[in-house]
Write an enzyme that holds these catalytic residues in place. Sequence first.
Site, PDB file in Angstrom:
ATOM      1  N   GLU A   1      37.825  37.717  23.358  1.00  0.00           N
ATOM      2  CA  GLU A   1      36.525  36.876  23.354  1.00  0.00           C
ATOM      3  C   GLU A   1      36.964  35.484  22.813  1.00  0.00           C
ATOM      4  O   GLU A   1      36.559  34.350  23.210  1.00  0.00           O
ATOM      5  CB  GLU A   1      35.443  37.492  22.434  1.00  0.00           C
ATOM      6  CG  GLU A   1      34.913  38.660  23.089  1.00  0.00           C
ATOM      7  CD  GLU A   1      34.066  39.600  22.140  1.00  0.00           C
ATOM      8  OE1 GLU A   1      32.952  39.631  22.016  1.00  0.00           O
ATOM      9  OE2 GLU A   1      34.491  39.934  20.821  1.00  0.00           O
TER      10      GLU A   1
ATOM     11  N   GLY B   1      37.672  41.141  20.274  1.00  0.00           N
ATOM     12  CA  GLY B   1      37.477  39.824  19.860  1.00  0.00           C
ATOM     13  C   GLY B   1      38.802  38.896  20.262  1.00  0.00           C
ATOM     14  O   GLY B   1      38.415  37.652  20.389  1.00  0.00           O
TER      15      GLY B   1
ATOM     16  N   ALA C   1      38.862  42.473  16.755  1.00  0.00           N
ATOM     17  CA  ALA C   1      38.561  42.543  15.088  1.00  0.00           C
ATOM     18  C   ALA C   1      39.440  43.586  14.512  1.00  0.00           C
ATOM     19  O   ALA C   1      40.052  44.522  15.140  1.00  0.00           O
ATOM     20  CB  ALA C   1      37.247  42.882  15.232  1.00  0.00           C
TER      21      ALA C   1
ATOM     22  N   GLU D   1      35.592  47.684  23.039  1.00  0.00           N
ATOM     23  CA  GLU D   1      34.549  47.812  22.030  1.00  0.00           C
ATOM     24  C   GLU D   1      33.535  49.349  22.592  1.00  0.00           C
ATOM     25  O   GLU D   1      33.461  50.035  21.294  1.00  0.00           O
ATOM     26  CB  GLU D   1      33.530  46.609  21.936  1.00  0.00           C
ATOM     27  CG  GLU D   1      34.200  45.476  21.290  1.00  0.00           C
ATOM     28  CD  GLU D   1      34.828  44.637  22.078  1.00  0.00           C
ATOM     29  OE1 GLU D   1      35.335  43.398  21.640  1.00  0.00           O
ATOM     30  OE2 GLU D   1      35.082  45.070  23.221  1.00  0.00           O
TER      31      GLU D   1
HETATM   32  N1  T1G Z   1      42.387  46.612  13.722  1.00  0.00           N
HETATM   33  C1  T1G Z   1      43.105  47.209  12.678  1.00  0.00           C
HETATM   34  N2  T1G Z   1      44.339  47.901  13.038  1.00  0.00           N
HETATM   35  C2  T1G Z   1      44.726  47.820  14.196  1.00  0.00           C
HETATM   36  C3  T1G Z   1      43.958  47.572  15.355  1.00  0.00           C
HETATM   37  C4  T1G Z   1      42.958  46.699  15.059  1.00  0.00           C
HETATM   38  N3  T1G Z   1      42.162  46.156  15.795  1.00  0.00           N
HETATM   39  N4  T1G Z   1      44.824  47.608  16.419  1.00  0.00           N
HETATM   40  C5  T1G Z   1      45.776  48.106  16.033  1.00  0.00           C
HETATM   41  N5  T1G Z   1      45.831  48.590  14.725  1.00  0.00           N
HETATM   42  C6  T1G Z   1      46.957  49.135  13.870  1.00  0.00           C
HETATM   43  C7  T1G Z   1      47.032  50.562  14.181  1.00  0.00           C
HETATM   44  O1  T1G Z   1      46.146  51.214  13.177  1.00  0.00           O
HETATM   45  C8  T1G Z   1      48.375  50.661  13.608  1.00  0.00           C
HETATM   46  O2  T1G Z   1      48.490  50.895  12.417  1.00  0.00           O
HETATM   47  C9  T1G Z   1      49.144  49.583  14.351  1.00  0.00           C
HETATM   48  O3  T1G Z   1      48.122  48.613  14.211  1.00  0.00           O
HETATM   49  C10 T1G Z   1      49.796  49.563  15.483  1.00  0.00           C
HETATM   50  O4  T1G Z   1      48.802  50.029  16.489  1.00  0.00           O
HETATM   51  C11 T1G Z   1      34.018  41.436  17.621  1.00  0.00           C
HETATM   52  C12 T1G Z   1      34.385  43.980  17.297  1.00  0.00           C
HETATM   53  C13 T1G Z   1      46.779  46.935  20.072  1.00  0.00           C
HETATM   54  C14 T1G Z   1      46.909  48.409  22.284  1.00  0.00           C
HETATM   55  O5  T1G Z   1      39.987  48.287  20.351  1.00  0.00           O
HETATM   56  O6  T1G Z   1      44.182  49.574  21.229  1.00  0.00           O
HETATM   57  O7  T1G Z   1      37.095  43.173  18.726  1.00  0.00           O
HETATM   58  O8  T1G Z   1      49.325  53.089  12.092  1.00  0.00           O
HETATM   59  O9  T1G Z   1      50.022  52.371  16.825  1.00  0.00           O
HETATM   60  O10 T1G Z   1      50.241  51.813  20.608  1.00  0.00           O
HETATM   61  O11 T1G Z   1      33.804  42.339  19.906  1.00  0.00           O
HETATM   62  O12 T1G Z   1      46.657  49.587  18.763  1.00  0.00           O
HETATM   63  O13 T1G Z   1      50.914  51.566  11.988  1.00  0.00           O
HETATM   64  O14 T1G Z   1      49.409  51.865  10.352  1.00  0.00           O
HETATM   65  O15 T1G Z   1      48.004  51.498  18.367  1.00  0.00           O
HETATM   66  O16 T1G Z   1      51.427  49.427  20.597  1.00  0.00           O
HETATM   67  C15 T1G Z   1      38.738  46.036  19.806  1.00  0.00           C
HETATM   68  C16 T1G Z   1      42.565  48.454  19.384  1.00  0.00           C
HETATM   69  C17 T1G Z   1      38.416  45.849  18.214  1.00  0.00           C
HETATM   70  C18 T1G Z   1      42.308  47.548  19.908  1.00  0.00           C
HETATM   71  C19 T1G Z   1      48.569  48.351  20.274  1.00  0.00           C
HETATM   72  N6  T1G Z   1      40.306  46.077  19.798  1.00  0.00           N
HETATM   73  N7  T1G Z   1      44.068  48.576  19.222  1.00  0.00           N
HETATM   74  O17 T1G Z   1      48.970  49.778  20.652  1.00  0.00           O
HETATM   75  O18 T1G Z   1      50.170  50.486  18.344  1.00  0.00           O
HETATM   76  S1  T1G Z   1      36.443  45.691  18.094  1.00  0.00           S
HETATM   77  C20 T1G Z   1      40.575  47.246  20.088  1.00  0.00           C
HETATM   78  C21 T1G Z   1      44.703  49.160  20.359  1.00  0.00           C
HETATM   79  C22 T1G Z   1      36.318  44.036  18.322  1.00  0.00           C
HETATM   80  C23 T1G Z   1      34.766  42.198  18.744  1.00  0.00           C
HETATM   81  C24 T1G Z   1      34.757  43.780  18.188  1.00  0.00           C
HETATM   82  C25 T1G Z   1      46.310  49.365  20.101  1.00  0.00           C
HETATM   83  C26 T1G Z   1      47.041  48.233  20.842  1.00  0.00           C
HETATM   84  P1  T1G Z   1      49.591  51.972  11.746  1.00  0.00           P
HETATM   85  P2  T1G Z   1      49.375  51.241  17.596  1.00  0.00           P
HETATM   86  P3  T1G Z   1      50.319  50.553  20.202  1.00  0.00           P
END
Ligand code: T1G
Length: 712
Positions: free
Chosen positions: A110, A107, A68, A130
């Site tokens: 999922e 997500g 998400a 999450e």
């Molecule tokens: N949402 C918004 N922005 C995101 C994002 C996300 N999920 N993931 C990364 N970014 C942005 C981040 O802020 C950065 O921005 C750029 O992308 C590069 O990220 C319904 C509710 C994917 C492994 O927890 O773990 O799904 O600083 O520097 O080191 O059940 O990002 O460049 O402006 O981290 O290569 C679950 C979170 C959400 C994954 C890549 N997902 N992301 O790592 O790059 S909850 C997560 C990461 C959900 C559902 C629920 C990592 C990455 P900027 P980065 P990276």
Amino acid sequence: MSHAASTALVSYRRLGDIGFIDIDSPPVNALSAAVRAGLAAALDAAEADPGVRALLLRCRGRTFLAGADIAEFGGEIPGPQLPGLVDRIEAFPHPVIAALHGTALGGGLEVAMGCHYRIAAPGTRLGLPEVRLGLIPGAGGTQRLPRLVGLGVAMDMIGSGRPVDAARALAIGLVDRLADGELDAAALAYAEELVAAGAPPRRTGERSVDMGGFGAADFERGRAEARRSARGQLAPLACIDALEAACTLPLADGLRRENALFIDCYRSPQAQALWHVFFAERAAGVVPGIDAATPELPIARAAVIGAGTMGAGIAVCLADAGLPVRLLDGSPQALARGLKTIESVYRGALVKGRIDEATLQRRLAQIQPTERYEDLADADLVVEAVFESMDVKRGVFAELDRVCRQDAILATNTSTLDVDVLAASTINPLRVLGLHFFSPANVMRLLEIVRGAATAPAVLKTALKLSKRLGKLGIVSGVCYGFIGNRMVDGYLREAGALLLEGATPEAVDRAMTDFGLAMGPFAMQDLAGIDVGWRVRQEYPPAPGLEACYVIADRLYALGRYGQKSGAGYYRYGEDRRRPQPDAEVEALIVEEAQRLGIARRALGADEIVERLVLPLINEGARILEEGIALRSSDIDLVWINGYGFPAWRGGPMFYADRLGLAQVVERLAHYAGRFGPQWTPAPLLRELAAAGRRLDSYTPSPRSSQKDHS
Ligand code: T1G
């Protein structure tokens, strides 16, 4: 070509029997409202397309859906909801295949589990992280993952939030195939193979959960463990509740239960604090004066001076990052002890199965001992970790000036001394900075990168990149006494000492702080760090006049040789198991005696007052650090305390916590204590200014600073 549909981010088209849904939303294909709307439109087109026999869901760019869009979190989630989209994918009348690469997280996974078949490129990481955001999977993950991989594996993946790699995902049944060669081609071949075989849609939701012998008691055990290891946190418990629903309810009811639990977590302050931490970590690497054009220096060989506990740990960090390391110490005994420490670290990792024998041997070979400075001539980076004395460190840097190349980076691991004074003693201060590791250096994630007044941008950029390479969280700090973390510890420990005299016991104070969520209270922390270390620092930096009493207990313990864990006794007594502090009546008696001598009437102190008396000084000093520009942003201070001092991430760090309390209340409480206890509680000017303007600390950006060393 008919039945095509396309938004800026998501497209649908069909080639022969195969429909393609392509998502391209850089940087990580987060499931933003626009992506969800595009996906809904693509599904509309595919559902209306009579010619489609299979649907291939792919992402462009460096990763599959990374979950998400966290940036959207906070209010009502706009547009098509993800759970509904996943249900539509699962209900699709023809096989839907997900082609996974990079990461499939939250997500994103999922959605992939809503698909009927999954093929992954080798190296793909799949997970439901999450819980690390204070949430539970909210689009069917808690109901579909256990149906695919069994309850045991699902408990571990959802409870820890840790991803698995593609090979493991294949082994546990999370993916059906690993791509051999280019993913797009392999995925298309797989889709055509399924069509040719007349393969049916294989709906995860129709499967049952393999409980693998788990029963109701196991869920209770899981809850007890979550209450112990994740004290005070909601999401870990909600994960177990949702997984239990997957085992006891039909899919539709399980999904409803999951959604209710998800919303509870989503609305909790804990989740908001963890989203803050997520973005804080991404912001920490953004440093004024450093950008893509800033040159970066190569680091192919490193050296560490001083083979003590810190030096040995730093050598392990550098070796683990693949660097050959020269470990120098003038004392052959100390060098031998350092090498022994290093070997025991690697043997420990071998026993825990984190490395194999070949890696152990390789690492040990990478770390070469020496007593000769001349052997450091080819080092690109030297980290000095010798005794905390300016004279000793100046001597080391003079030697480094003599033997090292002019472009070699010279770093000091000092935790209190003035980096600018040290740099000024060298012939080229531009290449000098602080790299303040936290003990144990090979374990603690935090690295304070201390930017000196003269530190060149290229040197700072190289240090920031190095911190990532070491798997550390690099936080830039300006030069002042104790940088960010240790400077804030002062007020915290001062008040801890005062609370003892006023009536609290070490264990009551520590319990109040661990119940608040800290990994450890101030007294167990001092026993771990060494009461002698604190005493030595106070010899160099005596307490401000009128505050000596706050340290009287610590000084008495030092005088008794009670240095903490290392001497078997400090504020607590320690038996064999150093991790189990035992309250000690002798210390209690000593406290009562000193309170009487100082004429302090002891009284009962509640946990709320204890927490307030210890957290407010952190906030106050943090605000000073921010207004002086020592820290670049308040969230950096939060990260230092979360990763260096065990402040609970689910409270967002001391500065985020202050913003949640409201700065007006913070200022009012500080002023209250200033009236009771003295000027050490005077609210920082920045707090007053922001409170008066109704602003938050995270809205404040300090003006670029020149080195201010006059922090008194
Ligand atoms: N949402 C918004 N922005 C995101 C994002 C996300 N999920 N993931 C990364 N970014 C942005 C981040 O802020 C950065 O921005 C750029 O992308 C590069 O990220 C319904 C509710 C994917 C492994 O927890 O773990 O799904 O600083 O520097 O080191 O059940 O990002 O460049 O402006 O981290 O290569 C679950 C979170 C959400 C994954 C890549 N997902 N992301 O790592 O790059 S909850 C997560 C990461 C959900 C559902 C629920 C990592 C990455 P900027 P980065 P990276």
